[in-house]
Design an enzyme around this catalytic site. Structure first.
Site, mmCIF file in Angstrom:
data_model
loop_
_atom_site.group_PDB
_atom_site.id
_atom_site.type_symbol
_atom_site.label_atom_id
_atom_site.label_comp_id
_atom_site.label_asym_id
_atom_site.label_seq_id
_atom_site.Cartn_x
_atom_site.Cartn_y
_atom_site.Cartn_z
ATOM 1 N N TYR A 144 0.722 41.045 19.206
ATOM 2 C CA TYR A 144 0.961 40.542 20.573
ATOM 3 C C TYR A 144 1.792 41.544 21.375
ATOM 4 O O TYR A 144 1.387 41.990 22.445
ATOM 5 C CB TYR A 144 1.668 39.193 20.483
ATOM 6 C CG TYR A 144 1.908 38.518 21.826
ATOM 7 C CD1 TYR A 144 0.862 37.902 22.515
ATOM 8 C CD2 TYR A 144 3.183 38.470 22.381
ATOM 9 C CE1 TYR A 144 1.087 37.268 23.738
ATOM 10 C CE2 TYR A 144 3.411 37.835 23.601
ATOM 11 C CZ TYR A 144 2.360 37.229 24.274
ATOM 12 O OH TYR A 144 2.588 36.604 25.476
ATOM 13 N N ASN A 173 9.891 33.254 28.781
ATOM 14 C CA ASN A 173 9.439 31.948 28.258
ATOM 15 C C ASN A 173 9.228 30.904 29.358
ATOM 16 O O ASN A 173 10.174 30.532 30.047
ATOM 17 C CB ASN A 173 10.461 31.403 27.252
ATOM 18 C CG ASN A 173 10.564 32.279 26.020
ATOM 19 O OD1 ASN A 173 10.936 33.449 26.129
ATOM 20 N ND2 ASN A 173 10.223 31.727 24.869
ATOM 21 N N VAL A 186 8.441 26.403 21.200
ATOM 22 C CA VAL A 186 9.629 25.589 20.941
ATOM 23 C C VAL A 186 9.722 24.363 21.858
ATOM 24 O O VAL A 186 10.067 23.272 21.382
ATOM 25 C CB VAL A 186 10.911 26.468 20.994
ATOM 26 C CG1 VAL A 186 11.239 26.952 22.401
ATOM 27 C CG2 VAL A 186 12.085 25.743 20.400
HETATM 28 P P1 NAD Z 1 -2.299 29.775 26.758
HETATM 29 O O1 NAD Z 1 -2.594 30.052 25.330
HETATM 30 O O2 NAD Z 1 -2.203 28.353 27.178
HETATM 31 O O3 NAD Z 1 -3.365 30.485 27.702
HETATM 32 C C1 NAD Z 1 -4.107 31.620 27.340
HETATM 33 C C2 NAD Z 1 -5.560 31.397 27.751
HETATM 34 O O4 NAD Z 1 -6.317 32.569 27.434
HETATM 35 C C3 NAD Z 1 -6.191 30.234 26.997
HETATM 36 O O5 NAD Z 1 -6.908 29.405 27.885
HETATM 37 C C4 NAD Z 1 -7.138 30.925 26.015
HETATM 38 O O6 NAD Z 1 -8.235 30.116 25.646
HETATM 39 C C5 NAD Z 1 -7.530 32.155 26.802
HETATM 40 N N1 NAD Z 1 -8.007 33.260 25.956
HETATM 41 C C6 NAD Z 1 -7.437 33.727 24.807
HETATM 42 N N2 NAD Z 1 -8.167 34.744 24.322
HETATM 43 C C7 NAD Z 1 -9.207 34.926 25.186
HETATM 44 C C8 NAD Z 1 -10.323 35.818 25.222
HETATM 45 N N3 NAD Z 1 -10.505 36.743 24.260
HETATM 46 N N4 NAD Z 1 -11.195 35.708 26.247
HETATM 47 C C9 NAD Z 1 -11.025 34.777 27.219
HETATM 48 N N5 NAD Z 1 -10.010 33.904 27.236
HETATM 49 C C10 NAD Z 1 -9.114 33.983 26.219
HETATM 50 O O7 NAD Z 1 -0.962 30.559 27.089
HETATM 51 P P2 NAD Z 1 -0.115 30.654 28.445
HETATM 52 O O8 NAD Z 1 1.261 30.289 28.105
HETATM 53 O O9 NAD Z 1 -0.818 29.951 29.540
HETATM 54 O O10 NAD Z 1 -0.139 32.224 28.698
HETATM 55 C C11 NAD Z 1 -0.965 32.822 29.686
HETATM 56 C C12 NAD Z 1 -0.654 34.313 29.767
HETATM 57 O O11 NAD Z 1 0.713 34.496 30.133
HETATM 58 C C13 NAD Z 1 -0.862 35.069 28.454
HETATM 59 O O12 NAD Z 1 -1.417 36.329 28.731
HETATM 60 C C14 NAD Z 1 0.535 35.223 27.910
HETATM 61 O O13 NAD Z 1 0.663 36.366 27.108
HETATM 62 C C15 NAD Z 1 1.357 35.350 29.192
HETATM 63 N N6 NAD Z 1 2.745 34.948 28.959
HETATM 64 C C16 NAD Z 1 3.071 33.645 28.783
HETATM 65 C C17 NAD Z 1 4.392 33.293 28.523
HETATM 66 C C18 NAD Z 1 4.823 31.866 28.322
HETATM 67 O O14 NAD Z 1 5.991 31.639 28.030
HETATM 68 N N7 NAD Z 1 4.007 30.871 28.485
HETATM 69 C C19 NAD Z 1 5.369 34.291 28.443
HETATM 70 C C20 NAD Z 1 4.983 35.608 28.611
HETATM 71 C C21 NAD Z 1 3.669 35.928 28.886
HETATM 72 N N1 UDP Z 2 11.614 27.795 17.374
HETATM 73 C C1 UDP Z 2 12.293 26.808 16.682
HETATM 74 N N2 UDP Z 2 11.602 25.715 16.280
HETATM 75 C C2 UDP Z 2 10.279 25.535 16.553
HETATM 76 C C3 UDP Z 2 9.594 26.534 17.282
HETATM 77 C C4 UDP Z 2 10.299 27.655 17.667
HETATM 78 O O1 UDP Z 2 13.497 26.930 16.426
HETATM 79 O O2 UDP Z 2 9.720 24.488 16.161
HETATM 80 C C5 UDP Z 2 12.374 28.977 17.836
HETATM 81 C C6 UDP Z 2 11.710 30.307 17.511
HETATM 82 O O3 UDP Z 2 12.089 30.732 16.216
HETATM 83 C C7 UDP Z 2 12.279 31.199 18.603
HETATM 84 C C8 UDP Z 2 12.445 30.250 19.797
HETATM 85 O O4 UDP Z 2 12.414 28.931 19.249
HETATM 86 O O5 UDP Z 2 13.526 31.690 18.228
HETATM 87 C C9 UDP Z 2 11.348 30.368 20.834
HETATM 88 O O6 UDP Z 2 10.117 30.281 20.155
HETATM 89 P P1 UDP Z 2 8.708 30.287 20.928
HETATM 90 O O7 UDP Z 2 7.641 30.393 19.885
HETATM 91 O O8 UDP Z 2 8.637 29.149 21.869
HETATM 92 O O9 UDP Z 2 8.744 31.593 21.840
HETATM 93 P P2 UDP Z 2 9.055 33.148 21.530
HETATM 94 O O10 UDP Z 2 9.670 33.302 20.179
HETATM 95 O O11 UDP Z 2 7.735 33.826 21.626
HETATM 96 O O12 UDP Z 2 10.000 33.516 22.598
#
Ligand code: NAD
Ligand code: UDP
Length: 317
Positions: A144, A173, A186
């Site tokens: 990732y 996040n 989380v």
């Molecule tokens: P999510 O998993 O809900 O959404 C991702 C979407 O992409 C899903 O609908 C999935 O089906 C689709 N997808 C995955 N692989 C694909 C492929 N090969 N072709 C077409 N579609 C595909 O996650 P999210 O939280 O909505 O995240 C959306 C974007 O934002 C991602 O790129 C993620 O890396 C980025 N992002 C999210 C967070 C967060 O905290 N939610 C933080 C940083 C970055």
């Molecule tokens: N985490 C936790 N319990 C859970 C899921 C996640 O304590 O059931 C912790 C995880 O180890 C991390 C933080 O929560 O330290 C955020 O995790 P998340 O997967 O949401 O996001 P990311 O690690 O990608 O920031």
């Protein structure tokens, strides 16, 4: 009216973005392979004649005449992106190449949903955009983190070499309604566990921190970034600087849901970052005073209500 492509549009963030772009009078093509997203997230948009839903995998080329592309396709939750790590890195890298190729061909502006994970387990705290990060290239999070870092490189190279109009945001996040209740992140884990009266699973000692942003604030930042002047390409952090330990988050959620759940401590996953908090001065300056408006209590309340409805409708079936 602009025609806008949203890859990953049926996911958590993507579905909110599609909704907002339609509300602002745009035509939206939502492209998704439904790996972690679902039709359910966008079913309410299907009656809108300006909304098109396409099943497609971004690792394959796609062609459409569009004005703007928001590239969100990529699983975001550790258990899902680690399920098939090769596919995850292909999605980030080949997805970026395919979408940048499309942007170049049709002269579209393209925004990359990058991530705070490019900072890895940061040694600089809080994290400004100028920090290059501390990322393990061969660990369980690498598919990732390195995929997203490579996508940033590709965006910069298409910009420098081919004049593609790019925008890079680094998302911290983000949480809110429509996060998959089983996706292992989380906020969704803790709320579902609290609502079901199950143990709350704290990984490690629970003293690691994250800064949680409500999805509406992110969508506002994304759209402002896309509409900012062409010369500003980023990367720019989009996040809420409020920083909480996982124990603080769990206690807050237990209190808000009036749950009897107990905290249980489990092994900390490999390379789990110890701390994370964005510096958002650049976003504030460049994006016309953009600032997170929703504090954690308010955002959690909306998210808890969403999961309560979900559980009620599951029980009703
Ligand atoms: P999510 O998993 O809900 O959404 C991702 C979407 O992409 C899903 O609908 C999935 O089906 C689709 N997808 C995955 N692989 C694909 C492929 N090969 N072709 C077409 N579609 C595909 O996650 P999210 O939280 O909505 O995240 C959306 C974007 O934002 C991602 O790129 C993620 O890396 C980025 N992002 C999210 C967070 C967060 O905290 N939610 C933080 C940083 C970055
Ligand atoms: N985490 C936790 N319990 C859970 C899921 C996640 O304590 O059931 C912790 C995880 O180890 C991390 C933080 O929560 O330290 C955020 O995790 P998340 O997967 O949401 O996001 P990311 O690690 O990608 O920031």
């Amino acid at each position: 009216m602009k025609r806008i492509l949203v890859t990953g549009g049926a996911g958590f963030i993507g579905s909110h973005l599609c909704e907002r772009l339609l509300r602002e009078g745009n035509e939206v093509i939502c492209l998704d392979n439904y790996f972690t997203g679902s039709k359910q997230n966008v079913v309410h948009l299907l009656n809108n004649p300006y909304f098109e839903l396409v099943r497609h995998d971004v690792t394959e080329p796609y062609f459409a005449e569009v004005d703007e592309i928001y590239n969100l396709a990529c699983p975001a939750s550790p258990p899902f992106y680690q399920y098939n790590p090769i596919k995850t890195i292909k999605t980030s890298v080949m997805g970026a190449i395919n979408m940048l190729g499309l942007a170049k061909r049709v002269n579209a502006k393209i925004l990359q949903a990058s991530t705070s994970e490019v900072y890895g387990d940061p040694k600089v705290h809080p994290q400004p955009e100028s920090y290059w990060g501390n990322v393990n290239p061969i660990g369980i999070r690498s598919c990732y983190d390195e995929g997203k870092r490579c996508a940033e490189t590709l965006f910069m190279d298409y910009h420098n070499q081919n004049n593609v109009k790019i925008k890079i945001i680094r998302i911290f996040n983000t949480y809110g309604p429509r996060m998959n209740p089983n996706d292992g992140r989380v906020v969704s884990n803790f709320i579902m566990q609290a609502l079901k009266g199950e143990d709350i699973t704290i990984f490690g000692d629970g003293k690691q921190t994250r800064s949680f942003q409500y999805v509406d604030d992110l969508v506002e930042g994304m759209i402002r970034m896309m509409n900012s002047e062409d010369a500003f390409i980023g990367p720019v952090n989009i996040g809420n600087p409020g920083e909480f330990t996982m124990i603080e988050l769990a206690e807050k959620i237990i209190k808000m849901t009036q749950s009897n759940s107990k905290l249980v401590f489990q092994k900390l996953p490999q390379d789990d970052p110890l701390q994370r908090k964005p510096v958002i001065d650049l976003a504030e300056t460049i994006l016309n005073g953009w600032n997170p408006m929703v504090d954690l209590n308010d955002g959690l309340q909306k998210t808890i209500s969403y999961y309560e409805h979900l559980l009620c409708s599951e029980e009703a079936i």
